[in-house]
Scaffold this active site. Structure first.
Site, PDB file in Angstrom:
ATOM      1  CG  ASP A 191     179.368  39.709  55.651  1.00  0.00           C
ATOM      2  OD1 ASP A 191     180.124  40.082  56.577  1.00  0.00           O
ATOM      3  OD2 ASP A 191     179.670  39.769  54.449  1.00  0.00           O
ATOM      4  CE  LYS A 196     185.628  46.182  55.650  1.00  0.00           C
ATOM      5  NZ  LYS A 196     184.657  45.378  54.927  1.00  0.00           N
ATOM      6  CE1 TYR A 252     182.929  42.283  47.436  1.00  0.00           C
ATOM      7  CE2 TYR A 252     183.605  43.228  49.531  1.00  0.00           C
ATOM      8  CZ  TYR A 252     183.924  42.601  48.348  1.00  0.00           C
ATOM      9  OH  TYR A 252     185.226  42.279  48.072  1.00  0.00           O
TER      10      TYR A 252
HETATM   11  C1  LIG Z   1     184.744  44.286  53.842  1.00  0.00           C
HETATM   12  C2  LIG Z   1     183.693  43.274  53.822  1.00  0.00           C
HETATM   13  C3  LIG Z   1     183.939  41.945  53.471  1.00  0.00           C
HETATM   14  C4  LIG Z   1     185.274  41.485  52.958  1.00  0.00           C
HETATM   15  O1  LIG Z   1     186.290  41.645  53.877  1.00  0.00           O
HETATM   16  P1  LIG Z   1     187.811  41.712  53.347  1.00  0.00           P
HETATM   17  O2  LIG Z   1     188.617  41.774  54.606  1.00  0.00           O
HETATM   18  O3  LIG Z   1     187.894  42.931  52.497  1.00  0.00           O
HETATM   19  O4  LIG Z   1     188.053  40.477  52.573  1.00  0.00           O
HETATM   20  C5  LIG Z   1     182.924  41.025  53.583  1.00  0.00           C
HETATM   21  N1  LIG Z   1     181.703  41.389  53.993  1.00  0.00           N
HETATM   22  C6  LIG Z   1     181.412  42.664  54.329  1.00  0.00           C
HETATM   23  C7  LIG Z   1     180.043  43.013  54.804  1.00  0.00           C
HETATM   24  C8  LIG Z   1     182.396  43.651  54.232  1.00  0.00           C
HETATM   25  O5  LIG Z   1     182.087  44.905  54.525  1.00  0.00           O
END
Ligand SMILES: *Cc1c(COP(=O)(O)O)cnc(C)c1O
Length: 429
Positions: free
Chosen positions: A240, A268, A145
């Site tokens: 990511d 995060k 994701y």
């Molecule tokens: C949480 C997350 C996102 C998206 O971040 P948001 O701040 O919720 O938009 C993208 N990539 C990864 C791996 C994530 O865990």
């Protein structure tokens, strides 16, 4: 047993105002068929709900609460900035200082841009990759994701990777066609897609340690292959690390694997609990961004002083205490005891952890990809999760999410969790 009368009322009320009563879908608890818990307070390893129940929290806001909720140092840093103003729409030294700290921990990042969420970070990273390479196609991996970016809301059909099936209505198929999703950890599947699209391949994007299909680390050889192929093709490798950055180790998954991506997406943890994202990488690539280059990207609240103050303080604490081995030991203790208890009851159960992130699966073998995770037992997961919540243990309410432990989870919280799991298993799930 926790009563959640107030949470149920609040959910009914929320549904009058917001689609599904929530502002982010996983919060609706649809995966486990329960009622979401509404929180009003959090401290250390605990969250407290609207009915005044207390829970040991293994979500930690999906990562950022790595040093515990309401950490006094972060409260102090935010309060100090609060007095000085909450947003100027102009540069501050806080941004440079935060950037410097991040770069120190992640040497693959030479220049960085702050944004407001992880979604914004990955969205901008792929625009930059397309702008820099002059190519269009993106390869991603099933079960990874990357936020709700149009181009990244695409995965394979069941089993075989198929071309351009949008995962969500509203994503134009013309755009979805630019994204190819391959099986995670499957070298042959990647190579096959790669050969097909390499002439127009802008970027390969991956969660090097996937935290959005439970917890599934990539094989090192797999990441090495992605690095090799993107390099020889002049395509961009994007890690990511929105979830893993400063979560699995100070330098993220790239430090653990010893592989440098061209661009890293963060979020995060680096916001210390405030809304932040960032993407950074090689200077040559990052300099294609406006105002230096033609790739446009902007944000009214980007580099927001409150968020920078909170994130900076958290990163400083992490550098000072380097808690990752300790976090991993605690996660290991919790998971190994859980595994033993499940094994005694002949319930298939497997576990994994790195640093402060972990996963457990109702399956005998650890999943290696999304298909494996889908195949794990839903009924066991649902009844175990609902029982945990009733008994004051807050694990993520979906088998596709990872778990998180904080430095405020002491032996007391771990032992209490083990006791509760034992009780649940004796009562039967
Ligand atoms: C949480 C997350 C996102 C998206 O971040 P948001 O701040 O919720 O938009 C993208 N990539 C990864 C791996 C994530 O865990």
């Amino acid at each position: 047993m926790n009563k959640i009368k107030k949470s149920m009322q609040l959910f009914e009320e929320a549904k009058l105002h917001m689609p599904g009563g929530v502002n982010s879908p996983v919060r609706a608890f649809k995966n486990i068929g329960g009622n979401p818990i509404f929180f009003k307070k959090a401290k250390g390893a605990y969250v407290f709900d609207a009915d005044n129940n207390q829970y040991i929290d293994y979500i930690g806001s999906w990562g950022p609460m790595i040093m515990g909720h309401s950490n006094p140092n972060i409260i102090k840093a935010i309060s100090k900035q609060l007095e000085l103003g909450t947003s100027y729409g102009a540069p501050t030294s806080l941004e440079s200082k935060t950037a410097e700290l991040i770069k120190k921990c992640m040497p693959s990042i030479e220049r960085i841009r702050m944004v407001n969420s992880g979604t914004e970070a990955t969205m901008s990273a792929i625009r930059l990759a397309r702008g820099y390479t002059g190519k269009n196609k993106i390869i991603k991996f099933d079960g990874c994701y990357h936020g709700h970016v149009d181009s990244l809301l695409v995965k394979a059909g069941s089993g075989v990777s198929t071309f351009g099936l949008p995962d969500s209505p509203g994503v134009p198929s013309q755009l979805a066609k630019q994204t190819i999703s391959c099986e995670f950890n499957n070298e042959d599947a990647f190579l096959k897609s790669y050969e097909k699209v390499k002439n127009d391949l802008a970027a390969v994007i991956i969660e090097p340690i996937a935290g959005n299909m439970g917890f599934v680390p990539a094989k090192k050889s797999f990441l090495k292959l992605l690095k090799k192929k993107t390099k020889e093709n002049n395509s961009i490798l994007i890690f990511d690390e929105v979830m893993t950055g400063f979560r699995v180790s100070l330098g993220g998954a790239q430090e653990i694997y010893g592989i440098k991506p061209d661009i890293t997406a963060l979020g995060k943890v680096i916001g210390g609990g405030l809304p932040v994202g960032a993407f950074g990488g090689k200077k040559e690539i990052m300099d294609c961004l406006a105002p230096n280059g033609p790739v446009y990207q902007a944000g009214t609240l980007s580099g927001n002083p409150l968020a920078m103050a909170a994130g900076q303080e958290l990163i400083k604490m992490l550098i000072k205490s380097n808690p990752y081995n300790l976090l991993e030991d605690k996660a290991k203790k919790l998971l190994s005891e859980m595994k033993e208890m499940f094994n005694r009851k002949n319930i298939p159960f497997s576990t994994n952890q790195i640093g402060g992130m972990f996963g457990f699966f109702f399956s005998n073998k650890l999943p290696k990809n999304f298909k494996d995770v889908v195949a794990t037992n839903d009924e066991h997961f649902k009844s175990f999760l609902n029982a945990c919540i009733k008994n004051g243990i807050y694990f993520a309410p979906s088998k596709f999410e990872a778990g998180f432990i904080s430095s405020k989870h002491t032996n007391k919280e771990i032992n209490n969790t083990i006791k509760v799991v034992n009780k649940i298993l004796n009562e039967g799930i």
